[in-house]
Design an enzyme around this catalytic site. Structure first.
Site: not given
Ligand code: NAP
Length: 331
Positions: A223, A271
């Protein structure tokens, strides 16, 4: 049993056709004005209405139409309302494509060649063999794992960092604050795939850039709020960082005269790293509605305390672990 898709009508019509074909027992609507709001049990939105309790008194599950959960103010939502984010193969496959594209563009100096072309230059630049390049991914979630899997065939050294310790084949995994500096010191290209939370906002800042190898580059697909833009500009202009690929910014779009829009070592996209694909998303939502009806756990249920997370099913984990795909996609 009514599902209201309260977002853009064009995609709503696509969703309606898919629901009619795959789950005719669910009354699907995509025009909020045409439905009795008291009948709505399931609601799909990008941003929920502020008066959600009053408007939908019988709501049982709130579905995010996107993968993130940061757009929800959980304090403003009814306490017991389950919020499910979108975990579907269309999103993760597209993210894997984008991350691969960004890493390869940085690895093979496309930003420099863009400048050369504009200036009428023709200068081959030496590049390292992929085995000498270290890619560090912030996050080991659904999108990070699929992206790491897509990068694997190129032979890069792959590292990943998250809060909890993970084990991913072919990837050196780091966990928590204690291991962050080591992880950063071996990230020639740093890819951010974290959710935006109070703990991760502004994580891509000058102090972090200083811990990367000199001349490192960053890719932000999380983000816009993860990045301190002024620090990035300083790091690029001083040569501390060599380039940046930014799919997300804050705000979106940046003002027309914003220095990041004009910077020759920044590649900006609007995005579009990934998008929810109706074909695959509808399947996941129908599955979740049926799970809810059967009293089974929901896939992608957001942990309100953390503001992200939600498990994928084993079946979907396998399906999203496809390295690369080609072919046309819906916009
Ligand atoms: P997810 O499955 O919820 O994974 C989040 C990861 O971040 C987990 O490995 C988590 O670790 C880690 N994390 C969270 N807070 C942390 C912290 N404070 N310190 C260290 N590690 C932390 O999420 P996802 O589905 O992969 O998606 C990730 C993000 O991508 C979304 O939230 C969204 O903002 C972004 N996104 C962007 C687009 C785009 O088009 N640009 C599209 C879709 C999504 P733990 O599990 O160990 O807590």
């Amino acid at each position: 049993m009514t599902f209201l898709y309260d977002a853009d009508a064009e995609r709503g019509a696509e969703w309606a056709a898919l629901f009619a074909e795959r789950a005719p027992e669910i009354a699907f609507h995509y025009c909020a004005d045409a439905v009795d709001s008291r009948s709505v049990k399931y609601l799909g939105v990008w941003h929920p209405p502020t008066d959600i309790s009053a408007k939908y008194p019988n709501l049982e599950v709130l579905f995010s139409l996107g993968a993130g959960g940061d757009q929800f103010d959980f304090d403003a939502l009814p306490a017991g309302l389950p919020v499910v984010r979108m975990i579907e193969p269309g999103i993760s496959d597209a993210m894997a494509e984008y991350v691969t594209l960004a890493v390869l563009a940085l690895h093979r100096d496309l930003l420099a060649y863009r400048v050369q072309q504009a200036g009428g230059d023709w200068q081959p630049l030496r590049f390292r063999p992929p085995g000498a390049l270290r890619i560090g991914v912030l996050g080991t979630g659904v999108l990070a794992k699929t992206s790491l899997s897509a990068l694997q065939p190129f032979g890069f050294q792959l590292n990943a960092w998250s809060r909890s310790r993970q084990s991913i084949g072919g990837v050196e995994c780091f966990a928590g604050k204690a291991e962050m500096d080591k992880f950063l010191s071996q990230s020639d290209i740093l890819v951010c795939l974290l959710p935006l939370t109070s703990k991760t906002a502004g994580i891509l800042n000058g102090a972090l850039f200083a811990k990367l190898p000199p001349g490192a580059a960053i890719v932000n697909c999380g983000r816009g709020g993860h990045l301190v833009q002024a620090d990035l500009l300083v790091a690029l202009d001083s040569g501390r960082l060599s380039g940046a690929v930014l799919d997300v910014t804050d705000p979106e779009p940046l003002p027309a005269d914003h220095p990041l829009r004009l910077h020759e070592r920044v590649l900006l996209t609007p995005h579009v790293a990934s998008m929810t694909q109706p074909e695959t998303a509808v399947e996941v939502v129908i599955d979740n509605i049926r799970r809810h009806q059967a009293g089974q756990p929901l896939i992608g249920l957001v942990d309100r305390h953390r503001g992200y997370g939600g498990k994928t099913s084993r079946k979907k984990r396998r399906r999203t672990a496809v390295p690369l795909r080609t072919g046309p996609r819906l916009p």
